[in-house]
Design a protein around this motif. Structure first.
Motif: not given
Length: 406
Positions: A78-79, A83-88
């Motif tokens: 995610q670092g 966008e990965l955190t919101r996508l998850h």
């Protein structure tokens, strides 16, 4: 216990959530569209060298674990992908509110594999109570139909195109005095439509892409009052490109092809250690042959091969390559250093497996997007729709339950 999503952090409106998910998937498509198995040079490698370095630092054992367990994978990367955190978060679904599992005659699940039986039970528990006759679409061996007939105490009609499975189900129903009637029918044909008349409660457990799309079309045209669907294998459809069904989907068109749809189901948690080894050997041989054909034909284009059973993994590498060279009319040179190509293929397998972890991050978001498109389509036709998970991922990663009522 399935963890439920935190609704306070989620968009309250389905359309808003779908629009946001669409926007992020569009923004990141340079990451999830390339297939490392096909492309020697992936575009994002130059843009995100630190991500590539991180991925290639994993050994094969780590890569295998991360492919099978999305949570640590997301934490690891995610670092590198903002966008990965919101996508998850947008990809979370609540667990289904289900009733207790019904006790049934042990003959109902005799010979049914353990995980398949767990899927059947969990799916049926998600249905809850019903008094309507049930139509089991793409029923296979009618495991679900027999369980529904006993646990919900309603008659069941099972639709299946394999005549031997239909005959076996009807023989069993007669022998056990069950109210299940299996019908031999091609669900893609017009003949299938008559089974939707009479307002049955329609269920389908793991109906593949084109089949579940056809199912929803039939339900809408016949105004089916109640639908419970667990979709599967979105890429198994006749058309190469996915055309969204809902108005919002058409506005947010992602231009998905079969390769993109396959990304949504590239995950498996049911393979044995032996199957994993066989797949590795088979994929390594395919990659080795691809290296050879590129060198022989002096080009950089990937040459696809047909699907092969895992038993092909026991073939000798040279024999494998000679077989496909002959099948594809590729003249092989007299002298080939097979050990060198095998070593290069093993290196390529490691690289492909590592880089494909990026695509793995987008499996669930793409699957959620596809199901939200169907849910919005049904809403446009007067249905109340919900999406949830009916079982834990370890039972089946294809655990989305689409429920629609009108």
């Amino acid at each position: 216990m399935i963890k439920k999503s935190k609704s306070t952090a989620m968009p309250s409106d389905t359309h808003e959530k779908f629009n946001e998910l669409s926007a992020i998937l569009k923004q990141t498509q340079h990451l999830w569209k390339p297939v490392a198995f096909h492309d020697v040079g992936i575009g994002w490698l130059n843009c995100l060298p630190e991500l590539a370095e991180r991925l290639l630092s994993f050994d094969l054992a780590q890569i295998e674990r991360l492919h099978f367990d999305p949570e640590p994978l997301i934490e690891s990367l995610q670092g590198y992908i903002p966008e990965l955190t919101r996508l998850h978060l947008l990809s979370q679904l609540p667990g289904t509110s289900s009733r207790a599992l019904a006790l049934v005659d042990p003959r109902v699940h005799a010979g049914v594999p353990g995980k398949k039986w767990a899927q059947v039970q969990a799916f049926c528990a998600g249905i809850g109570a019903t008094t309507s006759p049930v139509l089991d679409y793409c029923a296979g061996k009618a495991h679900l139909g027999f369980y529904i007939e006993q646990s919900l105490n309603v008659p069941v009609v099972s639709l299946e195109w394999q005549a031997d499975l239909v005959a076996h189900a009807n023989e069993r129903a007669l022998r056990e005095n069950r109210r299940l009637n299996a019908q031999h029918v091609d669900v893609m044909s017009e003949a299938c439509q008559r089974y939707f008349e009479g307002q049955p409660h329609v269920v389908a457990l793991h109906a593949c892409g084109g089949l579940h799309e056809r199912l929803l079309s039939l339900c809408i045209s016949q105004q089916t009052p109640k639908i419970h669907l667990a979709p599967c294998c979105y890429h198994k459809r006749s058309k190469e490109h996915y055309l969204p069904y809902s108005k919002k989907g058409k506005e947010n068109d992602l231009l998905l092809n079969k390769s993109d749809l396959h990304t949504a189901v590239m995950e498996t948690v049911t393979a044995s250690a032996s199957q994993v080894r066989q797949r590795k050997a088979l994929q390594t041989m395919r990659l080795g042959f691809d290296l050879i054909q590129r060198d022989v034909l002096l080009h950089e284009a990937f040459l696809p091969l047909p699907s092969m059973p895992l038993s092909w993994s026991r073939m000798n590498f040279e024999a494998f390559c000679r077989h496909w060279a002959k099948a594809k009319n590729i003249p092989l040179p007299i002298a080939i250093d097979w050990s060198d190509y095998w070593h290069r293929a093993e290196q390529r397998f490691h690289q492909v497996s590592a880089l494909d972890l990026v695509r793995a991050l987008f499996r669930r978001p793409l699957e959620i997007w596809l199901n939200m498109d169907k849910a919005l389509w049904l809403e446009e036709h007067g249905y109340e729709v919900s999406l949830s998970t009916f079982c834990e991922r370890k039972v089946s990663p294809r655990n989305i339950l689409l429920q629609a009522t009108r």
